[in-house]
Design a protein around this motif. Sequence first.
Motif, PDB file in Angstrom:
ATOM      1  N   MET A 143       0.619  -4.962   3.531  1.00  0.00           N
ATOM      2  CA  MET A 143      -0.607  -5.900   3.070  1.00  0.00           C
ATOM      3  C   MET A 143      -1.581  -4.476   2.022  1.00  0.00           C
ATOM      4  SD  MET A 143      -0.267  -8.870   4.071  1.00  0.00           S
ATOM      5  CE  MET A 143      -1.974  -9.865   4.120  1.00  0.00           C
ATOM      6  N   GLY A 144      -1.820  -3.604   2.575  1.00  0.00           N
ATOM      7  CA  GLY A 144      -2.934  -2.810   1.908  1.00  0.00           C
ATOM      8  C   GLY A 144      -2.244  -2.691   0.328  1.00  0.00           C
ATOM      9  N   ASP A 145      -0.972  -2.430   0.061  1.00  0.00           N
ATOM     10  CA  ASP A 145      -0.647  -3.020  -1.104  1.00  0.00           C
ATOM     11  C   ASP A 145      -0.469  -4.194  -1.707  1.00  0.00           C
ATOM     12  OD1 ASP A 145       0.515   0.290  -0.572  1.00  0.00           O
ATOM     13  OD2 ASP A 145       2.653  -0.756  -0.260  1.00  0.00           O
ATOM     14  N   LEU A 146       0.035  -5.279  -1.003  1.00  0.00           N
ATOM     15  CA  LEU A 146      -0.348  -6.086  -1.267  1.00  0.00           C
ATOM     16  C   LEU A 146      -2.148  -6.745  -1.829  1.00  0.00           C
ATOM     17  CD1 LEU A 146       1.444  -8.837  -1.795  1.00  0.00           C
ATOM     18  CD2 LEU A 146       1.043  -9.315   0.151  1.00  0.00           C
ATOM     19  N   TYR A 147      -2.645  -6.243  -1.091  1.00  0.00           N
ATOM     20  CA  TYR A 147      -4.170  -6.955  -1.556  1.00  0.00           C
ATOM     21  C   TYR A 147      -5.021  -5.472  -0.902  1.00  0.00           C
ATOM     22  CZ  TYR A 147      -2.934 -11.562   0.151  1.00  0.00           C
ATOM     23  OH  TYR A 147      -2.171 -12.550   0.446  1.00  0.00           O
ATOM     24  N   PRO A 148      -4.428  -5.088  -2.599  1.00  0.00           N
ATOM     25  CA  PRO A 148      -5.617  -3.319  -2.536  1.00  0.00           C
ATOM     26  C   PRO A 148      -7.383  -3.038  -2.549  1.00  0.00           C
ATOM     27  CG  PRO A 148      -4.729  -4.094  -4.751  1.00  0.00           C
ATOM     28  CD  PRO A 148      -4.466  -5.382  -3.998  1.00  0.00           C
ATOM     29  N   VAL A 152      -7.264  -3.400   5.998  1.00  0.00           N
ATOM     30  CA  VAL A 152      -7.356  -3.070   6.326  1.00  0.00           C
ATOM     31  C   VAL A 152      -6.467  -2.295   7.687  1.00  0.00           C
ATOM     32  CG1 VAL A 152      -4.222  -3.737   7.067  1.00  0.00           C
ATOM     33  CG2 VAL A 152      -5.599  -4.556   4.852  1.00  0.00           C
ATOM     34  N   VAL A 153      -6.937  -3.058   8.962  1.00  0.00           N
ATOM     35  CA  VAL A 153      -7.227  -2.220  10.364  1.00  0.00           C
ATOM     36  C   VAL A 153      -5.787  -2.296  10.937  1.00  0.00           C
ATOM     37  CG1 VAL A 153      -8.959  -1.748  11.886  1.00  0.00           C
ATOM     38  CG2 VAL A 153      -9.722  -2.458  10.300  1.00  0.00           C
ATOM     39  N   GLY A 154      -5.058  -1.553  11.241  1.00  0.00           N
ATOM     40  CA  GLY A 154      -3.957  -2.121  12.097  1.00  0.00           C
ATOM     41  C   GLY A 154      -4.646  -1.448  13.846  1.00  0.00           C
ATOM     42  N   TRP A 164      -0.094   9.113   5.771  1.00  0.00           N
ATOM     43  CA  TRP A 164      -0.099   9.163   4.862  1.00  0.00           C
ATOM     44  C   TRP A 164      -0.503   7.251   4.753  1.00  0.00           C
ATOM     45  CZ3 TRP A 164      -2.038  12.421   1.862  1.00  0.00           C
ATOM     46  CH2 TRP A 164      -2.000  13.782   1.623  1.00  0.00           C
ATOM     47  N   VAL A 165      -1.388   7.049   3.859  1.00  0.00           N
ATOM     48  CA  VAL A 165      -1.388   5.051   4.480  1.00  0.00           C
ATOM     49  C   VAL A 165      -2.150   4.549   2.787  1.00  0.00           C
ATOM     50  CG1 VAL A 165      -1.164   4.811   6.271  1.00  0.00           C
ATOM     51  CG2 VAL A 165      -3.607   4.712   5.032  1.00  0.00           C
ATOM     52  N   PRO A 166      -1.812   3.153   1.806  1.00  0.00           N
ATOM     53  CA  PRO A 166      -2.431   2.815   1.549  1.00  0.00           C
ATOM     54  C   PRO A 166      -3.988   3.299   1.023  1.00  0.00           C
ATOM     55  CG  PRO A 166      -0.459   1.300   1.975  1.00  0.00           C
ATOM     56  CD  PRO A 166      -0.825   2.244   2.874  1.00  0.00           C
ATOM     57  N   GLY A 168      -7.453   1.944   1.765  1.00  0.00           N
ATOM     58  CA  GLY A 168      -7.887   0.521   2.755  1.00  0.00           C
ATOM     59  C   GLY A 168      -7.772   0.148   3.371  1.00  0.00           C
ATOM     60  N   VAL A 169      -6.108   1.030   4.092  1.00  0.00           N
ATOM     61  CA  VAL A 169      -5.438   0.715   5.354  1.00  0.00           C
ATOM     62  C   VAL A 169      -6.080   1.812   6.291  1.00  0.00           C
ATOM     63  CG1 VAL A 169      -3.414   0.959   6.357  1.00  0.00           C
ATOM     64  CG2 VAL A 169      -3.578  -0.407   4.609  1.00  0.00           C
ATOM     65  N   LYS A 170      -6.356   1.324   7.418  1.00  0.00           N
ATOM     66  CA  LYS A 170      -7.025   2.516   9.026  1.00  0.00           C
ATOM     67  C   LYS A 170      -5.855   1.799  10.281  1.00  0.00           C
ATOM     68  CE  LYS A 170     -11.797   2.998   6.494  1.00  0.00           C
ATOM     69  NZ  LYS A 170     -12.965   2.345   6.995  1.00  0.00           N
ATOM     70  N   PHE A 171      -6.262   2.796  10.927  1.00  0.00           N
ATOM     71  CA  PHE A 171      -5.245   3.111  12.171  1.00  0.00           C
ATOM     72  C   PHE A 171      -6.290   3.065  13.003  1.00  0.00           C
ATOM     73  CE2 PHE A 171      -1.107   2.189   9.630  1.00  0.00           C
ATOM     74  CZ  PHE A 171      -1.293   1.528   9.117  1.00  0.00           C
ATOM     75  N   MET A 172      -6.019   2.507  14.523  1.00  0.00           N
ATOM     76  CA  MET A 172      -7.263   2.715  15.872  1.00  0.00           C
ATOM     77  C   MET A 172      -6.362   2.369  16.791  1.00  0.00           C
ATOM     78  SD  MET A 172     -10.517   0.778  14.478  1.00  0.00           S
ATOM     79  CE  MET A 172     -11.076   0.661  16.498  1.00  0.00           C
ATOM     80  N   VAL A 173      -6.785   3.582  17.855  1.00  0.00           N
ATOM     81  CA  VAL A 173      -5.531   3.412  19.209  1.00  0.00           C
ATOM     82  C   VAL A 173      -7.233   2.739  20.326  1.00  0.00           C
ATOM     83  CG1 VAL A 173      -4.786   4.936  21.721  1.00  0.00           C
ATOM     84  CG2 VAL A 173      -4.607   5.423  18.330  1.00  0.00           C
TER      85      VAL A 173
END
Length: 367
Positions: A143-148, A152-154, A164-166, A168-173
């Motif tokens: 989705m980060g690639d599709l909507y640069p 995007v928060v996962g 290594w992510v696009p 705007g893409v971030k991940f949280m526990v």
Amino acid sequence: MKPKSTSPYLNPPPTYADLTPAEQAAADLEATVAAQQAEDQIEIDFSDSVTDPGYETDSLGSASSSLKSSIRNYTFENGRRYHKFREGAYNFPNDETEQDREDMKHAMVVNLCGGRLHFAPIGENPQNILDMGTGTGIWAMEMGDLYPGASVVGVDLSPIQPEWVPPGVKFMVDDVESTWLRPLDHFDYIHGRHTVMAIKNWPQLMGRVFDHLKPGGWFELQEIHHQPRSHDGSMPPDHPVPQFWELVSSGLAALGLNLDAVLSLADMMRESGFINVETRIFHIPIGVWPKNRVLKMVGLYWRTILVDGLSPIALGPYTRGLGWTKEQVDVWLVKVRKAYGDAWVHAHMPLYVICGQKPDMGVASRS
């Protein structure tokens, strides 16, 4: 001579010099591992990973301060690795083998859906997207690639996403079933896929999703109903495959989870205030029996995913929920694995894609 006491309280523990060479080597190895674990158990500043103003739960402070024990560590059970943070909330492994299976599941769903990552009409420039139960993060990254231009928060209980992510893409526990403390009316789009095995309180979660969507924002769930069926009566009720899933369902029910909740999600969306709720159903073949080339490939993927997933799918519900031993599970799975190869059975499972929209005006917040 007075005999040596057998009490550990009367005899001092042996020193390093008293150990045999083999025991010294084992002690050295244990010390090295302990030192490495101590080095790994550092606190991480979440300031970079939670700068997004739209999502946070009450667990974040404790997660940041006790990272070494609850987030970066894992727990092991029956030879498989599970999440440590909110231990037991999710009853399936998160190790590398399971991650490969989850990525294959992603590829299978995207192929089944004609290459589409979503069906909600979110426009060409969504700003804030939340992926609940992101798993390996593959959907969020695509989705980060599709909507640069989007943020995007996962969010997931396991820190298994790549570094290594696009942009705007971030991940949280974190746990989406905890209280959400960030501002309301923030996200343009909230997505969940394969979460029916993890969510216990759907009405509560629906309410939180509703509150944290912008007016006009969209909520989409992509959920498989894990109840195999056949359109031509080729799968008898006593076939091991449906029996396997009935036991999974019973085990999860004992743990507070309802596999059949997928059938009620659309109604729950409407009851939570969503409008324009639509459901699309895609049938996932189990095996290569369809004549259609795409469905044949999807069926091959799905059967492989299910057969490779027999142990990780069964272990938690069967041992935790039903009280089986691992040995009992292993014996039963031999029969189930063989049954998945029955070419005369034309079985499938439905994938429900459910989209709902938060009204633009006139609906009060439920916080």
